[in-house]
Design an enzyme around this catalytic site. Structure first.
Site, PDB file in Angstrom:
ATOM      1  N   HIS A 146       0.895  -0.543  -2.896  1.00 42.69           N
ATOM      2  CA  HIS A 146       1.207  -0.941  -1.649  1.00 42.69           C
ATOM      3  C   HIS A 146       1.916  -2.014  -1.634  1.00 42.69           C
ATOM      4  O   HIS A 146       2.193  -2.731  -2.669  1.00 42.69           O
ATOM      5  CB  HIS A 146      -0.369  -1.329  -1.022  1.00 42.69           C
ATOM      6  CG  HIS A 146      -0.498  -1.798   0.521  1.00 42.69           C
ATOM      7  ND1 HIS A 146       0.249  -1.175   1.296  1.00 42.69           N
ATOM      8  CD2 HIS A 146      -0.455  -3.208   1.020  1.00 42.69           C
ATOM      9  CE1 HIS A 146       0.391  -1.711   2.670  1.00 42.69           C
ATOM     10  NE2 HIS A 146      -0.244  -2.936   2.262  1.00 42.69           N
ATOM     11  N   CYS A 152       3.858   1.489   4.542  1.00 45.66           N
ATOM     12  CA  CYS A 152       4.150   0.230   3.837  1.00 45.66           C
ATOM     13  C   CYS A 152       5.613   0.112   3.350  1.00 45.66           C
ATOM     14  O   CYS A 152       6.203  -0.957   3.807  1.00 45.66           O
ATOM     15  CB  CYS A 152       3.069  -0.087   2.897  1.00 45.66           C
ATOM     16  SG  CYS A 152       3.139   0.968   1.107  1.00 45.66           S
ATOM     17  N   HIS A 201       2.276  -6.653   6.953  1.00 46.20           N
ATOM     18  CA  HIS A 201       2.488  -5.292   6.472  1.00 46.20           C
ATOM     19  C   HIS A 201       2.065  -4.079   7.287  1.00 46.20           C
ATOM     20  O   HIS A 201       1.520  -4.400   8.255  1.00 46.20           O
ATOM     21  CB  HIS A 201       1.684  -5.183   5.158  1.00 46.20           C
ATOM     22  CG  HIS A 201       0.146  -5.234   5.353  1.00 46.20           C
ATOM     23  ND1 HIS A 201      -0.623  -4.634   4.604  1.00 46.20           N
ATOM     24  CD2 HIS A 201      -0.753  -5.689   6.269  1.00 46.20           C
ATOM     25  CE1 HIS A 201      -2.157  -5.147   5.027  1.00 46.20           C
ATOM     26  NE2 HIS A 201      -1.795  -5.917   6.054  1.00 46.20           N
TER      27      HIS A 201
END
Length: 447
Positions: free
Chosen positions: A410, A360, A422
């Site tokens: 995240h 991420c 993402h």
């Protein structure tokens, strides 16, 4: 309030499980790969040792053959020297034979020229007396025997020389045969030795390659362990944040309960005081007033409690966001989104930060770098790349985070209208999602 406490604990458990679960598998995987490389290197070393033993054995055989060849060459040299001597002896013997033959022929001519007889009868008949006859016979016998001995000696000498020469020639042939066989063996051994030397060099190259691969794995493991140390720090921070949130929720619940109890006690006291001071003929009005007062008091207290809750919630929200008003964007959100969408479908790769695979934070760092903006590498440091805002204020190009600030788990890039792009997790690819699917906790507008 109990729901808030349970929710905090549940989120903390999920975060810690998400962080910790891959650690065991990945660490074991690296250890297994390194152990496999060690086994391959050990096998190659064993093969090299075996090959070296074969090379040493061949070198020993080659040395033995060279020694035999030197001995044969020495024998050959000695036999050739003997052969040359025999050849000279044969030549000398031929000269003697020729001289003896010449002497015999000369004797024969002398008999013919001078009329001398060479027979025993003539010698006896021509003798003057018996004594002279005996003397003549003895002289002729001596001459004949001498000539016969000379001829026999010549024949014996010639046969001896020829026999020696034949024996010498046979030895030379044997030596030449043995020498040829040794040269053939030597050639075969040298060919094998060359092949083993090539094999040995190849094994050394393979070992060097395996050593390099092992070193790469050890470096990857070291990098992984460093990342796990960082994750462990995040895990500790997540635990601390969850414990703090649970403690605050518990304190808030206790404060609200205490305030509710105090309000009930005050209302009961006021009601008793009003009833004892009222007269009988005004009891109904006073009861009505008391009831109204009590209702208003309860309403006031209830409103105060709600305001306290609201104030507390708003305070918590402000603390999470770090700001109550969003600053103007200083980045080109459209350019960031356009760049990010180029990598839709790229597989998730833990630790990845290239189009071969992203995690991420590697994805956000790479995309922002492509439009000229430098971001830190990992999620919890990217939180501090700008100003914290609420997710409702997020626009295209802002960063979205999941988890408490300082221990987020995240990050994604906001696209506006409740959507974001993402790199989700293992087994998935870069894709677009929405708040309704997985809602972030706060946003950051990159300065």
């Amino acid at each position: 309030m109990k729901k808030r406490i349970l929710s905090a604990l549940l989120v903390s458990s999920i975060v810690l499980t998400t962080i910790a679960a891959p650690t065991i598998v990945s660490a074991t995987d690296y250890d297994n790969k390194i152990e496999a490389k060690n086994q391959e290197i050990t096998d190659l070393k064993d093969q090299q040792a075996s090959t070296q033993a074969q090379v040493s054995a061949l070198e020993s055989e080659v040395a033995g053959i060279n020694e035999k060849a030197q001995n044969l060459l020495q024998q050959q040299s000695e036999l050739r020297s003997d052969s040359e001597k025999l050849t000279q002896e044969i030549a000398d013997l031929k000269v003697r034979i020729e001289k003896r033959e010449a002497a015999i022929q000369e004797q024969a001519r002398d008999v013919q020229v001078n009329g001398k007889s060479s027979s025993f009868i003539d010698a006896v008949l021509e003798a003057d007396s018996l004594t002279d006859a005996i003397g003549r016979v003895q002289a002729m016998t001596t001459i004949v025997n001498a000539n016969n001995d000379l001829v026999e000696q010549q024949k014996a000498d010639q046969e001896a020389v020829e026999s020696k020469k034949a024996e010498n020639d046979e030895k030379l042939k044997t030596i030449e045969t043995n020498q040829y066989e040794l040269e053939t063996q030597l050639s075969d051994l040298q060919t094998k030795q060359a092949a083993l030397n090539v094999l040995q060099a190849d094994l050394a190259l393979q070992q060097a390659s395996k050593e390099d691969e092992k070193a790469d794995l050890e470096n990857q493991k070291a990098e992984y362990e460093a990342e796990q140390a960082r994750i462990a720090a995040e895990e500790a921070a997540a635990k601390e944040a969850a414990a703090k949130e649970a403690a605050e929720a518990q304190q808030e619940a206790e404060a609200t309960a205490a305030q509710s109890t105090e309000s009930s006690t005050t209302a009961s006291s006021n009601e008793g005081s009003t009833s004892s001071a009222s007269s009988t003929n005004q009891s109904s009005n006073n009861d009505s007033n008391t009831e109204t007062s009590t209702s208003e008091s309860n309403s006031s207290n209830s409103q105060e409690s709600e305001n306290t809750d609201s104030s507390t919630n708003n305070s918590g929200s402000t603390t999470d966001s770090g700001s109550t008003s969003a600053p103007a964007q200083s980045v080109d959100g459209a350019a960031i989104i356009a760049e990010a969408q180029k990598y839709i479908g790229t597989p998730y790769l833990w630790g990845g930060s290239t189009p071969n695979g992203f995690d991420c934070s590697g994805f956000t760092q790479y995309v922002f770098a492509k439009v000229g903006i430098s971001l830190p590498r990992v999620t919890y440091t990217q939180e501090y790349a700008g100003t914290v805002i609420s997710i409702d204020e997020a626009k295209a190009g802002d960063l979205l985070f999941w988890g408490s600030r300082g221990s987020t788990r995240h990050v994604a890039i906001a696209m506006g209208n409740g959507q974001y792009i993402h790199a989700p997790t293992t087994g998935q690819t870069v894709s677009i999602s929405s708040y309704s699917y997985y809602s972030p906790d706060f946003a950051v507008r990159v300065n």
